[in-house]
Design an enzyme around this catalytic site. Sequence first.
Site, PDB file in Angstrom:
ATOM      1  NE  ARG A  49       1.363  -4.861   4.097  1.00 21.53           N
ATOM      2  CZ  ARG A  49       0.247  -4.136   4.672  1.00 21.53           C
ATOM      3  NH1 ARG A  49      -0.560  -4.945   5.157  1.00 21.53           N
ATOM      4  NH2 ARG A  49       0.054  -2.874   4.305  1.00 21.53           N
ATOM      5  CG  ASP A 100      18.250 -12.794  -4.673  1.00 20.77           C
ATOM      6  OD1 ASP A 100      18.638 -13.598  -3.652  1.00 20.77           O
ATOM      7  OD2 ASP A 100      18.142 -13.073  -5.874  1.00 20.77           O
ATOM      8  CD  GLU A 151      -4.643  -8.685   4.799  1.00 25.30           C
ATOM      9  OE1 GLU A 151      -4.932  -7.520   5.026  1.00 25.30           O
ATOM     10  OE2 GLU A 151      -3.628  -8.830   4.034  1.00 25.30           O
ATOM     11  CG  HIS A 186      -1.957  -1.135   1.188  1.00 24.51           C
ATOM     12  ND1 HIS A 186      -2.828  -1.185   0.119  1.00 24.51           N
ATOM     13  CD2 HIS A 186      -2.238  -2.191   2.004  1.00 24.51           C
ATOM     14  CE1 HIS A 186      -3.746  -2.210   0.440  1.00 24.51           C
ATOM     15  NE2 HIS A 186      -3.219  -2.595   1.526  1.00 24.51           N
ATOM     16  CG  ASP A 215      -7.869  -5.625   3.563  1.00 25.17           C
ATOM     17  OD1 ASP A 215      -8.438  -5.515   2.569  1.00 25.17           O
ATOM     18  OD2 ASP A 215      -6.665  -5.309   3.642  1.00 25.17           O
TER      19      ASP A 215
END
Length: 265
Positions: free
Chosen positions: A80, A94, A159, A55, A185
């Site tokens: 996230r 990586d 969620e 987000h 959510d």
Amino acid sequence: MPIQLKPTFRDTLTERVLSDDGRPLAGMWVNSGSPLVAEICAGSGLDVLFVDMEHGPNGIERVLPQLQAIAGYPPGVVVRLPGLLAVMIKQVLDLGAQNLLIPMIDTAEQARAAVRAVRYPPRGIRGIGSALARSGRWGRVENYLADGDDHVSLMVQVESTEGVRNAAEIAAVDGVDGVLVGPSDLAASMGLIGQQTHPDVTGAVLRTVEAVRGVGKAVGVNAFDPALADHYMSAGAHFVLVGADVVLLARGSEALAERFAPTTG
């Protein structure tokens, strides 16, 4: 010369919360995409920062300098992802991210797919490239490939009502180190969009906390309301995300405007 990587968020949780019943950890989101803001937050005294690619304006090129900016400070850092995307998971690992959070996990099978994405073969599908990447410090971390699982921790986010029903099975998946509950959510999936403090939503959050703790895994909650954050901590949450950089800036600037530039007429 050999380089030592920082402990994972799993190690921090095990050492400070799960093993000795210490205080819950407090963290915040970094959504701005700014390495400077990330570094300011890293020096705040909070326990963990969550850099958000779901987000916020955080692509691969933005995440790397934020990881570098935070690296010299005590907090752990979790990234996230936008979703369960194996190719992007490989890229973020990586970059040197050691702790990942995968959102919108509803089933144990999805959780197992997330585990496979962060592990090298034969246990998973992560591509081999540490000699070319910051993850293994370009070959300077001894035995990085053999010890790869020790350098990465995986959180998944529950969620939805389906995720709440399956919370114990999701948390019990080998390789899932913890669960973050997302009330926003979750509220939407319950037909209560925007009502994170509704009793039905908080009740579902608490059931999830209990289910995850019941299988011996770490569990956290997103809670920007201080009273609700305290409530979830008292109810057994091991870590709580209590704010976000962009929210602090929005509310802080509004408070300044209200005090010094009030609207009239």
